[in-house]
Design a protein around this motif. Structure first.
Motif, PDB file in Angstrom:
ATOM      1  N   UNK A  23      -1.493  10.131   7.266  1.00 47.73           N
ATOM      2  CA  UNK A  23      -0.224  10.277   6.424  1.00 47.73           C
ATOM      3  C   UNK A  23      -0.505   9.364   5.361  1.00 47.73           C
ATOM      4  N   UNK A  24      -0.854   8.456   5.283  1.00 40.02           N
ATOM      5  CA  UNK A  24      -0.867   7.664   3.911  1.00 40.02           C
ATOM      6  C   UNK A  24      -1.848   8.230   2.940  1.00 40.02           C
ATOM      7  N   UNK A  25      -3.110   8.688   3.506  1.00 39.56           N
ATOM      8  CA  UNK A  25      -4.004   9.138   2.671  1.00 39.56           C
ATOM      9  C   UNK A  25      -3.412  10.568   2.190  1.00 39.56           C
ATOM     10  N   UNK A  26      -2.627  11.336   2.846  1.00 35.16           N
ATOM     11  CA  UNK A  26      -2.059  12.532   2.255  1.00 35.16           C
ATOM     12  C   UNK A  26      -0.938  12.304   1.376  1.00 35.16           C
ATOM     13  N   UNK A  27       0.011  11.249   1.597  1.00 34.89           N
ATOM     14  CA  UNK A  27       0.894  10.935   0.804  1.00 34.89           C
ATOM     15  C   UNK A  27       0.654  10.445  -0.469  1.00 34.89           C
ATOM     16  N   UNK A  28      -0.391   9.637  -0.666  1.00 33.97           N
ATOM     17  CA  UNK A  28      -0.971   9.083  -1.796  1.00 33.97           C
ATOM     18  C   UNK A  28      -1.727  10.551  -2.630  1.00 33.97           C
ATOM     19  N   UNK A  29      -2.353  11.354  -2.032  1.00 31.29           N
ATOM     20  CA  UNK A  29      -3.084  12.342  -2.547  1.00 31.29           C
ATOM     21  C   UNK A  29      -1.843  13.505  -3.192  1.00 31.29           C
ATOM     22  N   UNK A  30      -0.880  13.553  -2.395  1.00 33.94           N
ATOM     23  CA  UNK A  30       0.227  14.317  -2.922  1.00 33.94           C
ATOM     24  C   UNK A  30       1.034  13.925  -4.003  1.00 33.94           C
ATOM     25  N   UNK A  85       3.795   7.021   3.048  1.00 36.14           N
ATOM     26  CA  UNK A  85       3.835   8.325   4.068  1.00 36.14           C
ATOM     27  C   UNK A  85       4.898   9.129   3.970  1.00 36.14           C
ATOM     28  N   UNK A  86       5.996   8.674   3.303  1.00 33.20           N
ATOM     29  CA  UNK A  86       7.310   9.475   3.289  1.00 33.20           C
ATOM     30  C   UNK A  86       6.879  10.966   3.185  1.00 33.20           C
ATOM     31  N   UNK A  87       7.679  11.752   3.687  1.00 32.44           N
ATOM     32  CA  UNK A  87       7.464  13.139   3.721  1.00 32.44           C
ATOM     33  C   UNK A  87       6.179  13.896   3.990  1.00 32.44           C
TER      34      UNK A  87
END
Length: 140
Positions: A24-31, A58-60
């Protein structure tokens, strides 16, 4: 989905597991790094947590993790003036590339949910002044 435990996570020294929260953190940073994303949208509870001082990268983002695959849902607010389909496609590519390169998991889907559009500060007007009541159905 089941707990992440691919065959590649076992070494002679032991087992390696990646928690869904890490994805979730990886995806949040990338987005959040994609041009046109104003901010991630974590909903009502996430907004309250941030106002209380809890930073949540990782919000959202919601992630389902299987043994070899992951599925991601991302909720964002788009900056006004950016083409939404382009922003969404860039988020999908960025999130998929980040997760696959950092974890080795295959990302089977990245669903992008656009929950709002952020207007420029000078373009925002009070809701009561701009609200128009229409008596007919506009969309059919």
């Amino acid at each position: 989905m089941e707990e992440f435990s691919p065959d590649l996570d076992r070494t002679e020294l032991g087992k390696v597991q990646i928690a869904p929260e890490v994805l979730e953190v990886i995806a949040g940073m990338a987005a959040s790094e994609v041009e046109g994303v104003a901010q991630m949208s974590g909903g009502f509870v996430g907004e309250i947590a941030e106002r209380l001082g809890r930073k949540n990268i990782a919000r959202g983002v919601r992630v389902e993790v299987g043994s070899r695959e992951a599925a991601v849902d991302v909720s964002i607010i788009v900056k006004y003036g950016h083409r939404i389909p382009d922003v969404a496609r860039n988020i999908q590519d960025s999130v998929r590339n980040a997760i696959e390169s950092m974890t080795g998991l295959s990302v089977i889907e990245v669903n992008v949910h656009i929950v709002d559009v952020e207007l420029k500060a000078e373009e925002k007007a009070p809701a009561a002044a701009t609200a128009v009541v229409e008596d007919y159905q506009r969309v059919r």
